[in-house]
Design an enzyme around this catalytic site. Structure first.
Site, mmCIF file in Angstrom:
data_model
loop_
_atom_site.group_PDB
_atom_site.id
_atom_site.type_symbol
_atom_site.label_atom_id
_atom_site.label_comp_id
_atom_site.label_asym_id
_atom_site.label_seq_id
_atom_site.Cartn_x
_atom_site.Cartn_y
_atom_site.Cartn_z
ATOM 1 N N ARG A 105 0.783 -1.170 -0.003
ATOM 2 C CA ARG A 105 -0.138 -0.150 0.322
ATOM 3 C C ARG A 105 0.970 1.068 0.027
ATOM 4 N NH1 ARG A 105 -3.971 1.703 4.961
ATOM 5 N NH2 ARG A 105 -2.452 3.204 5.023
ATOM 6 N N TYR A 134 -3.036 12.067 7.877
ATOM 7 C CA TYR A 134 -3.424 10.851 8.303
ATOM 8 C C TYR A 134 -3.039 9.801 7.349
ATOM 9 C CZ TYR A 134 -6.119 7.518 10.694
ATOM 10 O OH TYR A 134 -6.445 6.332 11.537
ATOM 11 N N ASP A 142 -4.810 3.801 0.495
ATOM 12 C CA ASP A 142 -6.247 4.132 1.344
ATOM 13 C C ASP A 142 -6.590 5.636 1.185
ATOM 14 O OD1 ASP A 142 -8.030 4.263 3.435
ATOM 15 O OD2 ASP A 142 -6.655 3.137 4.752
ATOM 16 N N HIS A 159 -8.773 7.021 3.217
ATOM 17 C CA HIS A 159 -9.256 7.243 4.639
ATOM 18 C C HIS A 159 -10.447 8.073 4.634
ATOM 19 C CE1 HIS A 159 -5.890 5.626 6.542
ATOM 20 N NE2 HIS A 159 -5.095 6.030 5.781
ATOM 21 N N GLU A 207 -8.966 2.207 -1.144
ATOM 22 C CA GLU A 207 -9.643 1.644 -0.125
ATOM 23 C C GLU A 207 -10.194 3.136 0.502
ATOM 24 O OE1 GLU A 207 -7.135 -0.043 2.746
ATOM 25 O OE2 GLU A 207 -7.939 0.707 4.244
ATOM 26 N N GLU A 224 -13.413 -1.439 7.043
ATOM 27 C CA GLU A 224 -12.731 -1.618 8.454
ATOM 28 C C GLU A 224 -13.311 -0.857 9.365
ATOM 29 O OE1 GLU A 224 -8.976 0.466 7.211
ATOM 30 O OE2 GLU A 224 -9.544 1.872 8.617
ATOM 31 N N ARG A 243 -13.768 -5.217 3.811
ATOM 32 C CA ARG A 243 -12.554 -5.046 4.653
ATOM 33 C C ARG A 243 -12.886 -5.428 6.221
ATOM 34 N NH1 ARG A 243 -7.934 -3.501 4.488
ATOM 35 N NH2 ARG A 243 -7.885 -1.709 6.083
ATOM 36 N N GLU A 303 -4.342 -7.452 5.191
ATOM 37 C CA GLU A 303 -3.399 -6.417 5.828
ATOM 38 C C GLU A 303 -2.485 -6.818 6.875
ATOM 39 O OE1 GLU A 303 -5.376 -2.799 7.121
ATOM 40 O OE2 GLU A 303 -3.632 -1.605 7.255
ATOM 41 N N TRP A 319 -10.666 12.664 9.371
ATOM 42 C CA TRP A 319 -9.220 12.001 9.385
ATOM 43 C C TRP A 319 -8.470 13.041 8.569
ATOM 44 C CZ3 TRP A 319 -13.015 8.213 8.981
ATOM 45 C CH2 TRP A 319 -13.247 7.621 10.324
HETATM 46 O O1 KDG Z 1 -7.845 2.672 14.197
HETATM 47 C C1 KDG Z 1 -7.741 3.165 12.924
HETATM 48 C C2 KDG Z 1 -6.414 2.506 11.942
HETATM 49 O O2 KDG Z 1 -6.645 1.225 12.148
HETATM 50 C C3 KDG Z 1 -6.795 2.791 10.583
HETATM 51 O O3 KDG Z 1 -6.287 4.141 10.422
HETATM 52 C C4 KDG Z 1 -5.688 2.326 9.690
HETATM 53 O O4 KDG Z 1 -6.847 2.861 7.838
HETATM 54 C C5 KDG Z 1 -6.278 2.039 8.218
HETATM 55 C C6 KDG Z 1 -5.723 0.798 7.471
HETATM 56 O O5 KDG Z 1 -6.253 0.655 6.449
HETATM 57 O O6 KDG Z 1 -5.020 0.169 8.323
HETATM 58 MG MG MG Z 2 -7.745 1.770 6.084
#
Ligand code: KDG
Ligand code: MG
Length: 402
Positions: free
Chosen positions: A147, A159, A210, A212, A236, A262, A283, A339, A402
């Site tokens: 990633r 972030y 990602d 986010h 992601e 996630e 995820r 991951e 974030w």
């Molecule tokens: O607790 C939040 C994290 O696990 C996150 O920021 C990690 O986005 C994340 C990832 O894809 O691992």
């Molecule tokens: Mg993530």
């Protein structure tokens, strides 16, 4: 066999983890991860106050019945705190069942569907050159998937971008840290990162990114489109996913595969995304989506719609979660990627485990149960430290995510 005790262990060997240990009258024990980053004590209290008293005296073999009892019996269904607590119970019960059967948990889930679990690593740095150097290290270590996250010129403290020594850790201060975010700068910069990495590492390395949850659907569509030449394995969390139908708009515009989930806690959070084939990877993970039993149900639904698994595996999920995830990953037919971020040495010492990394793959432990435990004496040496995830504001001060 009956459950005779259940202990909630909070420890911070580098970061906070909550673990449930269930003990039976025959001396067999099982562990479950109950860590919810930044909200650890809420889950610990939920377990201690509302769940542990209900477990004592129950037959630990009745995993499904206990799951339904905790889910339906609460009346207040779903939500991250409740589902993380239920996940911990479910995971610990699978551990016990495996130990009693004398089999690693994946054997109870149908046995192996593959030889190893393909994982992705995290190449992350302030600059594109820095990311290239990180990718080279992962490739040298045998990783098949990486990633990419880079700093954005003009923004500081982005972030998800880990720089410098030590492991990835987004939770810092007790009061969330604040950073400034600019979607314009981000959308302008990211394609150049992927162009450089594709040029240097060729077409077969799996590349991921990602976002986010920081974009709107049309912005995500633009990003997906601009990344198409670099053939990502997934983009992601392009947008916050409460509005599942929002993904229709992204899908209409780009062939870049999408991954999400996630922060989901149940099959209902991803039902529309899966059944409308709006994502390619789901995820959800053991600890936040209700445990091994519930996760398997999500992945079974996903399999019907060509959606593959891509479980979250950041460092705020403990080695207990990782051990459990690997038993699921190795057994399901529609596994995609897992991951993987290695934990600190202190964390690994507190949670002795038998899973191992080799040449881009993780392998679950062959020991009966999950093959992971918690050293309670050592855990007691690392007291809880409040830490919260950060927030972003736009350049005009508006609160973003974030
Ligand atoms: O607790 C939040 C994290 O696990 C996150 O920021 C990690 O986005 C994340 C990832 O894809 O691992
Ligand atoms: Mg993530």
């Amino acid at each position: 066999m009956k459950i005779s005790d259940a202990r909630v262990i909070v420890t911070s060997p580098g970061r906070n983890f909550v673990t449930l240990k269930i003990v039976t009258d025959e001396g067999v024990t099982g562990v479950g991860d109950a860590t919810l980053n930044g909200r650890e004590l809420a889950v610990a209290a939920y377990l201690n106050e509302h769940v542990v008293p209900l477990l004592i005296g129950r037959d630990p073999h009745r995993i499904e019945d206990i799951w339904q009892y905790l889910y339906k019996g609460a009346y207040w269904r779903r939500g991250p705190v409740t589902m993380t607590a239920i996940a911990a119970v479910d995971t610990a019960l699978w551990d016990i069942k495996g130990k009693v059967a004398g089999l690693p948990v994946y054997q109870l889930l149908g046995g192996r569907s593959r030889e190893g679990v393909t994982v992705y690593g995290h190449a992350s740095a302030d600059t594109v050159d820095g990311v290239l150097a990180e990718v080279a290290k992962y490739v040298a270590d045998g990783y098949k998937a990486v990633r990419l996250q880079a700093g954005i010129p003009g923004l500081s403290g982005v972030y998800g971008v880990h720089t410098g020594p030590g492991v990835y850790e987004p939770a810092s201060a007790a009061v969330p840290a604040e950073a400034v975010w600019s979607t314009e700068r981000y959308l302008h910069h990211v394609p150049s990162l992927f162009e450089r990495v594709r040029d240097e590492f060729g077409p077969t390395l799996k590349l991921l990114h990602d976002a986010h949850h920081r974009l709107t659907p049309i912005e995500a569509a633009r990003l997906g489109k601009s990344l198409e030449p670099y053939a990502l394995t997934w983009l992601e969390d392009p947008v916050p996913a409460e509005l599942q139908e929002g993904f229709r708009l992204i899908r209409r515009h780009t062939t870049t595969p999408l991954a999400v989930g996630e922060v989901f806690n149940s099959v209902w959070d991803c039902q529309q995304l899966i059944t409308e084939q709006l994502v390619d990877y789901i995820r959800t993970t053991v600890v936040h989506a209700g445990g091994i039993s519930a996760l398997r149900r999500i992945f079974d639904l996903a399999a019907l719609y060509h959606v593959r698994s891509g479980s979250h595996g950041a460092t705020d999920l403990s080695p207990v979660c990782m051990a459990a995830a690997l038993h699921v990953d190795v057994s399901i037919p529609n596994f995609g990627l897992q991951e993987y971020m290695p934990h600190t040495e202190e964390t690994d010492e507190v949670f002795p485990h038998g899973y191992r990394f080799e040449n881009g793959y993780l392998h679950p432990s062959e020991a009966p149960g999950l093959g992971v435990d918690i050293d309670e004496e050592l855990a007691a040496k690392y007291p809880y430290r409040p830490a919260a995830l950060p927030v972003n504001r736009l350049e005009d001060g508006t609160l973003h995510s974030w």
